[in-house]
Design a protein around this motif. Structure first.
Motif, mmCIF file in Angstrom:
data_model
loop_
_atom_site.group_PDB
_atom_site.id
_atom_site.type_symbol
_atom_site.label_atom_id
_atom_site.label_comp_id
_atom_site.label_asym_id
_atom_site.label_seq_id
_atom_site.Cartn_x
_atom_site.Cartn_y
_atom_site.Cartn_z
ATOM 1 N N UNK A 4 -7.179 21.086 -29.795
ATOM 2 C CA UNK A 4 -7.469 21.277 -31.223
ATOM 3 C C UNK A 4 -7.902 19.959 -31.851
ATOM 4 N N UNK A 5 -7.221 18.873 -31.525
ATOM 5 C CA UNK A 5 -7.573 17.567 -32.074
ATOM 6 C C UNK A 5 -8.959 17.140 -31.589
ATOM 7 N N UNK A 54 -7.645 17.826 -45.337
ATOM 8 C CA UNK A 54 -8.885 18.445 -45.787
ATOM 9 C C UNK A 54 -9.780 18.787 -44.606
ATOM 10 N N UNK A 55 -9.910 17.853 -43.681
ATOM 11 C CA UNK A 55 -10.747 18.083 -42.499
ATOM 12 C C UNK A 55 -10.203 19.240 -41.669
ATOM 13 N N UNK A 56 -8.891 19.291 -41.516
ATOM 14 C CA UNK A 56 -8.269 20.372 -40.742
ATOM 15 C C UNK A 56 -8.541 21.716 -41.411
ATOM 16 N N UNK A 64 -3.197 29.003 -36.559
ATOM 17 C CA UNK A 64 -2.050 28.404 -35.867
ATOM 18 C C UNK A 64 -2.339 26.958 -35.478
ATOM 19 N N UNK A 65 -3.535 26.688 -34.980
ATOM 20 C CA UNK A 65 -3.897 25.313 -34.633
ATOM 21 C C UNK A 65 -3.869 24.419 -35.861
ATOM 22 N N UNK A 66 -4.372 24.928 -36.973
ATOM 23 C CA UNK A 66 -4.356 24.165 -38.220
ATOM 24 C C UNK A 66 -2.924 23.858 -38.637
ATOM 25 N N UNK A 67 -2.080 24.864 -38.588
ATOM 26 C CA UNK A 67 -0.674 24.699 -38.970
ATOM 27 C C UNK A 67 0.010 23.676 -38.071
ATOM 28 N N UNK A 71 1.440 19.934 -39.181
ATOM 29 C CA UNK A 71 2.841 19.580 -38.914
ATOM 30 C C UNK A 71 2.935 18.282 -38.119
ATOM 31 N N UNK A 72 2.079 18.123 -37.137
ATOM 32 C CA UNK A 72 2.082 16.909 -36.333
ATOM 33 C C UNK A 72 1.707 15.688 -37.171
ATOM 34 N N UNK A 73 0.694 15.831 -38.000
ATOM 35 C CA UNK A 73 0.294 14.724 -38.884
ATOM 36 C C UNK A 73 1.450 14.330 -39.802
ATOM 37 N N UNK A 74 2.118 15.334 -40.382
ATOM 38 C CA UNK A 74 3.240 15.048 -41.278
ATOM 39 C C UNK A 74 4.359 14.322 -40.540
#
Length: 79
Positions: A4-5, A54-56, A64-67, A71-74
């Motif tokens: 996803x990344x 924003x990019x995500x 699900x990938x966005x979520x 979460x990982x970024x946070x």
């Protein structure tokens, strides 16, 4: 997560070489700290986090990938 990344940043050479979760987290930390930008024009971690969200959200990733990425970024930003 890695896939996803990589979809989020398809033109970054350093992203193509990510193979482990640890490498992924390190790359996100570099991004959030804006380490690849000249020190005089770096953005704050909060600005980089907002840009990442924003990019995500604008990407073609699944919900699900966005979520999961948000979460990982946070998690990484809180370190």
């Amino acid at each position: 997560m890695i896939e996803a990344y990589q979809k989020l940043w398809p033109n970054r050479a350093s992203v193509k070489n990510i193979r482990t979760q640890q490498e992924l987290e390190q790359q996100i930390l570099i991004e959030l700290n804006d380490e690849l930008t000249h020190p005089r024009v770096r953005k704050s971690k909060e600005e980089k986090l907002a840009l990442a969200f924003s990019r995500i959200e604008q990407s073609d990733l699944t919900k699900q990938q966005k979520k999961d990425l948000v979460s990982l970024y946070k998690k990484i930003a809180a370190q």
